[in-house]
Write a protein that holds these residues in place. Structure first.
Motif, PDB file in Angstrom:
ATOM      1  N   LEU A 122     -11.465   5.634  -1.459  1.00 35.44           N
ATOM      2  CA  LEU A 122     -10.783   4.975  -0.271  1.00 35.44           C
ATOM      3  C   LEU A 122     -11.339   3.497  -0.425  1.00 35.44           C
ATOM      4  CD1 LEU A 122      -9.032   4.583   2.307  1.00 35.44           C
ATOM      5  CD2 LEU A 122     -11.426   5.164   3.325  1.00 35.44           C
ATOM      6  N   GLN A 123     -12.454   3.289  -1.002  1.00 37.19           N
ATOM      7  CA  GLN A 123     -12.977   1.834  -1.121  1.00 37.19           C
ATOM      8  C   GLN A 123     -11.982   0.966  -2.112  1.00 37.19           C
ATOM      9  OE1 GLN A 123     -17.054   1.286  -1.998  1.00 37.19           O
ATOM     10  NE2 GLN A 123     -16.965  -0.673  -2.413  1.00 37.19           N
ATOM     11  N   SER A 124     -11.798   1.658  -3.164  1.00 35.21           N
ATOM     12  CA  SER A 124     -10.865   0.854  -4.413  1.00 35.21           C
ATOM     13  C   SER A 124      -9.600   0.623  -3.816  1.00 35.21           C
ATOM     14  CB  SER A 124     -11.012   1.860  -5.576  1.00 35.21           C
ATOM     15  OG  SER A 124     -10.302   1.281  -6.646  1.00 35.21           O
ATOM     16  N   LEU A 125      -9.097   1.739  -3.058  1.00 38.35           N
ATOM     17  CA  LEU A 125      -7.729   1.505  -2.733  1.00 38.35           C
ATOM     18  C   LEU A 125      -7.634   0.301  -1.492  1.00 38.35           C
ATOM     19  CD1 LEU A 125      -4.610   2.246  -1.576  1.00 38.35           C
ATOM     20  CD2 LEU A 125      -6.024   4.144  -0.207  1.00 38.35           C
ATOM     21  N   SER A 126      -8.559   0.387  -0.830  1.00 35.60           N
ATOM     22  CA  SER A 126      -8.603  -0.673   0.238  1.00 35.60           C
ATOM     23  C   SER A 126      -8.910  -2.042  -0.294  1.00 35.60           C
ATOM     24  CB  SER A 126      -9.766  -0.470   1.258  1.00 35.60           C
ATOM     25  OG  SER A 126      -9.768  -1.306   2.260  1.00 35.60           O
ATOM     26  N   ALA A 127      -9.417  -2.187  -1.244  1.00 34.34           N
ATOM     27  CA  ALA A 127      -9.814  -3.335  -2.079  1.00 34.34           C
ATOM     28  C   ALA A 127      -8.516  -3.947  -2.458  1.00 34.34           C
ATOM     29  CB  ALA A 127     -10.857  -3.383  -2.835  1.00 34.34           C
ATOM     30  N   ALA A 128      -7.778  -3.229  -3.246  1.00 32.04           N
ATOM     31  CA  ALA A 128      -6.479  -3.425  -3.932  1.00 32.04           C
ATOM     32  C   ALA A 128      -5.538  -3.961  -2.945  1.00 32.04           C
ATOM     33  CB  ALA A 128      -6.232  -2.462  -4.719  1.00 32.04           C
ATOM     34  N   ASP A 134       0.404  -6.557  -6.631  1.00 27.31           N
ATOM     35  CA  ASP A 134       1.545  -5.966  -6.588  1.00 27.31           C
ATOM     36  C   ASP A 134       1.876  -4.694  -7.445  1.00 27.31           C
ATOM     37  OD1 ASP A 134       4.411  -6.179  -6.343  1.00 27.31           O
ATOM     38  OD2 ASP A 134       4.880  -7.663  -7.911  1.00 27.31           O
ATOM     39  N   PHE A 135       1.776  -3.652  -6.595  1.00 23.11           N
ATOM     40  CA  PHE A 135       1.751  -2.385  -7.058  1.00 23.11           C
ATOM     41  C   PHE A 135       1.876  -1.439  -6.102  1.00 23.11           C
ATOM     42  CE2 PHE A 135      -2.492  -0.298  -6.585  1.00 23.11           C
ATOM     43  CZ  PHE A 135      -2.989  -1.010  -5.681  1.00 23.11           C
ATOM     44  N   LEU A 136       2.261  -0.239  -6.318  1.00 18.12           N
ATOM     45  CA  LEU A 136       2.679   0.817  -5.353  1.00 18.12           C
ATOM     46  C   LEU A 136       1.382   1.979  -5.539  1.00 18.12           C
ATOM     47  CD1 LEU A 136       4.319   2.414  -3.563  1.00 18.12           C
ATOM     48  CD2 LEU A 136       5.539   3.361  -5.189  1.00 18.12           C
ATOM     49  N   TYR A 137       1.070   2.112  -4.401  1.00 21.73           N
ATOM     50  CA  TYR A 137      -0.234   3.290  -4.536  1.00 21.73           C
ATOM     51  C   TYR A 137       0.622   4.501  -3.852  1.00 21.73           C
ATOM     52  CZ  TYR A 137      -4.882   5.262  -4.366  1.00 21.73           C
ATOM     53  OH  TYR A 137      -6.130   6.024  -4.795  1.00 21.73           O
ATOM     54  N   ILE A 138       0.462   5.448  -4.427  1.00 22.01           N
ATOM     55  CA  ILE A 138       0.789   6.929  -3.889  1.00 22.01           C
ATOM     56  C   ILE A 138      -0.144   7.900  -3.459  1.00 22.01           C
ATOM     57  CG2 ILE A 138       2.424   8.852  -4.218  1.00 22.01           C
ATOM     58  CD1 ILE A 138       4.235   6.912  -5.387  1.00 22.01           C
ATOM     59  N   CYS A 139      -0.226   8.470  -2.365  1.00 20.70           N
ATOM     60  CA  CYS A 139      -1.199   9.711  -2.415  1.00 20.70           C
ATOM     61  C   CYS A 139      -0.225  10.822  -2.069  1.00 20.70           C
ATOM     62  CB  CYS A 139      -1.906   9.350  -0.887  1.00 20.70           C
ATOM     63  SG  CYS A 139      -3.000  10.861  -0.650  1.00 20.70           S
ATOM     64  N   TYR A 140      -0.547  11.877  -3.276  1.00 23.70           N
ATOM     65  CA  TYR A 140       0.052  13.025  -3.152  1.00 23.70           C
ATOM     66  C   TYR A 140      -1.005  13.898  -2.294  1.00 23.70           C
ATOM     67  CZ  TYR A 140      -2.619  14.203  -7.276  1.00 23.70           C
ATOM     68  OH  TYR A 140      -3.578  14.460  -8.311  1.00 23.70           O
ATOM     69  N   ARG A 218       7.439  -7.311  -3.132  1.00 27.28           N
ATOM     70  CA  ARG A 218       6.471  -8.154  -3.792  1.00 27.28           C
ATOM     71  C   ARG A 218       5.119  -8.001  -2.923  1.00 27.28           C
ATOM     72  NH1 ARG A 218       5.512 -10.922  -8.773  1.00 27.28           N
ATOM     73  NH2 ARG A 218       4.263 -12.489  -8.076  1.00 27.28           N
ATOM     74  N   GLY A 219       4.116  -7.377  -3.733  1.00 35.65           N
ATOM     75  CA  GLY A 219       2.862  -7.205  -3.027  1.00 35.65           C
ATOM     76  C   GLY A 219       2.545  -5.748  -2.947  1.00 35.65           C
ATOM     77  N   ALA A 220       1.384  -5.479  -2.386  1.00 33.54           N
ATOM     78  CA  ALA A 220       1.086  -4.135  -2.153  1.00 33.54           C
ATOM     79  C   ALA A 220       1.974  -3.364  -1.418  1.00 33.54           C
ATOM     80  CB  ALA A 220      -0.733  -4.106  -1.548  1.00 33.54           C
ATOM     81  N   ALA A 221       2.071  -2.049  -1.724  1.00 33.69           N
ATOM     82  CA  ALA A 221       2.779  -0.952  -0.886  1.00 33.69           C
ATOM     83  C   ALA A 221       2.119   0.463  -0.992  1.00 33.69           C
ATOM     84  CB  ALA A 221       4.101  -0.885  -1.630  1.00 33.69           C
ATOM     85  N   PHE A 222       2.270   1.207  -0.237  1.00 30.22           N
ATOM     86  CA  PHE A 222       1.818   2.521  -0.151  1.00 30.22           C
ATOM     87  C   PHE A 222       2.512   3.442   0.524  1.00 30.22           C
ATOM     88  CE2 PHE A 222      -0.898   5.600   2.257  1.00 30.22           C
ATOM     89  CZ  PHE A 222      -1.627   5.967   1.199  1.00 30.22           C
ATOM     90  N   VAL A 223       2.830   4.716  -0.176  1.00 32.11           N
ATOM     91  CA  VAL A 223       3.528   5.949   0.168  1.00 32.11           C
ATOM     92  C   VAL A 223       2.688   7.218   0.475  1.00 32.11           C
ATOM     93  CG1 VAL A 223       5.441   7.256   0.104  1.00 32.11           C
ATOM     94  CG2 VAL A 223       5.529   4.657  -0.781  1.00 32.11           C
ATOM     95  N   HIS A 224       2.591   7.750   1.422  1.00 31.55           N
ATOM     96  CA  HIS A 224       1.789   8.987   1.852  1.00 31.55           C
ATOM     97  C   HIS A 224       2.710  10.010   1.653  1.00 31.55           C
ATOM     98  CE1 HIS A 224      -1.711  10.871   4.332  1.00 31.55           C
ATOM     99  NE2 HIS A 224      -1.492  11.446   2.994  1.00 31.55           N
ATOM    100  N   ILE A 225       2.529  10.985   0.634  1.00 28.78           N
ATOM    101  CA  ILE A 225       3.616  12.194   0.531  1.00 28.78           C
ATOM    102  C   ILE A 225       2.887  13.419   0.814  1.00 28.78           C
ATOM    103  CG2 ILE A 225       5.203  13.441  -1.094  1.00 28.78           C
ATOM    104  CD1 ILE A 225       5.511  10.536  -2.498  1.00 28.78           C
ATOM    105  N   GLN A 226       3.255  14.428   1.548  1.00 30.41           N
ATOM    106  CA  GLN A 226       2.788  15.564   1.749  1.00 30.41           C
ATOM    107  C   GLN A 226       3.008  16.490   0.828  1.00 30.41           C
ATOM    108  OE1 GLN A 226       4.203  18.600   4.691  1.00 30.41           O
ATOM    109  NE2 GLN A 226       2.029  19.045   5.398  1.00 30.41           N
TER     110      GLN A 226
END
Length: 319
Positions: A122-128, A134-140, A218-226
């Motif tokens: 979580l700390q690394s995710l939050s910092a980024a 400019d990237f996409l973080y996906i949590c499966y 453009r910038g940080a994006a996050f998608v949470h997928i069950q």
């Protein structure tokens, strides 16, 4: 045939036929995260770099030199998926600025489990996210540390059985902590995050579109997928999509997106089904009694109201 049905058929025709997540892995039959990987790569295409923190999809996909990815993939420690993704993005920005690289900027996607996103990483995710890389973080999210034996994680539902939260005389409900709201309360809480969404593999077009929107932002994006897990959730391997759909139809998993600070529900059942219909599909909830199920129903009702499905409620109802 309705206009909505025609629109759905036209959308399916635009889904790429090319497979970038190919045979050669050792995931379990009916693996939800594997299905998600396949859909994500259909949405992103070949110009993609994947970062895979330690988890189910690292262990099952890379043993004995096997690799099911048709795009570059790099392993990250479970603690630093966000940092590795941010580092790759920063390196490409430097190369482009110094004119040492030409061409299209790559899609940089971190694919982390709930342990690597909501807990240890979580700390690394939050910092980024805070630095707006400019990237996409996906949590499966398979709602447990499934790779190491189905231990509890911060997204494990209240009342679920895990090896760390077995039901018994002293704790009859099993797990007794409510899950983190990783998308709406954590990811969307960062000041410059551009796009946050939830998705389900039972609604593939919605998932594909949200991945594309995240990548096109453009910038940080996050998608949470069950990501339903037959082994950890205890259901037959051929029911993964059915379980995922039931989660949405009962309000146990919500589909929405937050873009430019505006919250939009992307799918709402015409009439929500009782959570009992979802819980009864899985062995991890077999020990629950009517009192426990009623408590989970209240939680689902509250989340739906707070997420815009109905008038806002109060968390005090859960105390």
């Amino acid at each position: 045939m309705t206009e909505a049905t025609l629109a759905e058929i036209r959308s399916f025709r635009r889904v790429p036929l090319e497979e970038l997540y190919v045979p050669g892995h050792r995931t379990c039959a009916g693996c939800g995260p594997a299905m998600i990987y396949r859909l994500v790569l259909k949405a992103s295409g070949r110009n993609t770099i994947l970062v895979g923190p330690t988890g189910c999809m690292y262990v099952a996909n890379t043993s004995y030199g096997c690799s099911p990815w048709e795009v570059p993939w790099i392993h990250a420690q479970i603690t630093n998926g966000g940092g590795v993704g941010a580092g790759i993005e920063a390196a490409y920005q430097v190369l482009l600025r110094k004119k040492k690289r030409t061409g299209e900027f790559p899609n940089i996607i971190v694919m982390a489990g709930d342990g690597g996103a909501a807990d240890i990483g979580l700390q690394s995710l939050s910092a980024a996210m805070y630095r707006d890389h400019d990237f996409l973080y996906i949590c499966y999210d398979n709602e447990a540390y499934a790779n190491t034996g189905i231990q509890v994680s911060p997204t494990t539902p209240w009342g679920a059985w895990t090896t760390f939260t077995p039901a018994g005389p002293e704790v009859p409900m099993g797990h007794k902590i409510w899950p983190k709201d990783l998308a709406r309360m954590i990811a969307a809480g960062h000041p410059d995050v551009k796009y946050v969404a939830t998705a389900s593999l039972a609604f593939p077009l919605d998932l594909l579109n949200k991945v594309r929107r995240g990548l096109n932002t453009r910038g940080a994006a996050f998608v949470h997928i069950q990501a339903p897990c037959p082994k950890g959730w205890v259901f037959p391997a051929n029911m993964t999509v059915d379980v995922a759909k039931a989660a949405v139809e009962t309000g146990m998993w919500l589909l929405y997106e937050i873009s430019a600070r505006k919250h939009r529900v992307t799918y709402q059942p015409k009439q929500r089904k009782p959570v009992q219909e979802y819980l009864s599909m899985m062995g991890r909830f077999d020990h629950l009694v009517p009192e426990h199920i009623a408590r989970i129903q209240s939680w689902a009702d509250l989340r739906c109201r707070e997420a815009g499905f109905a008038p806002a409620g109060s968390l005090e109802q859960l105390e």
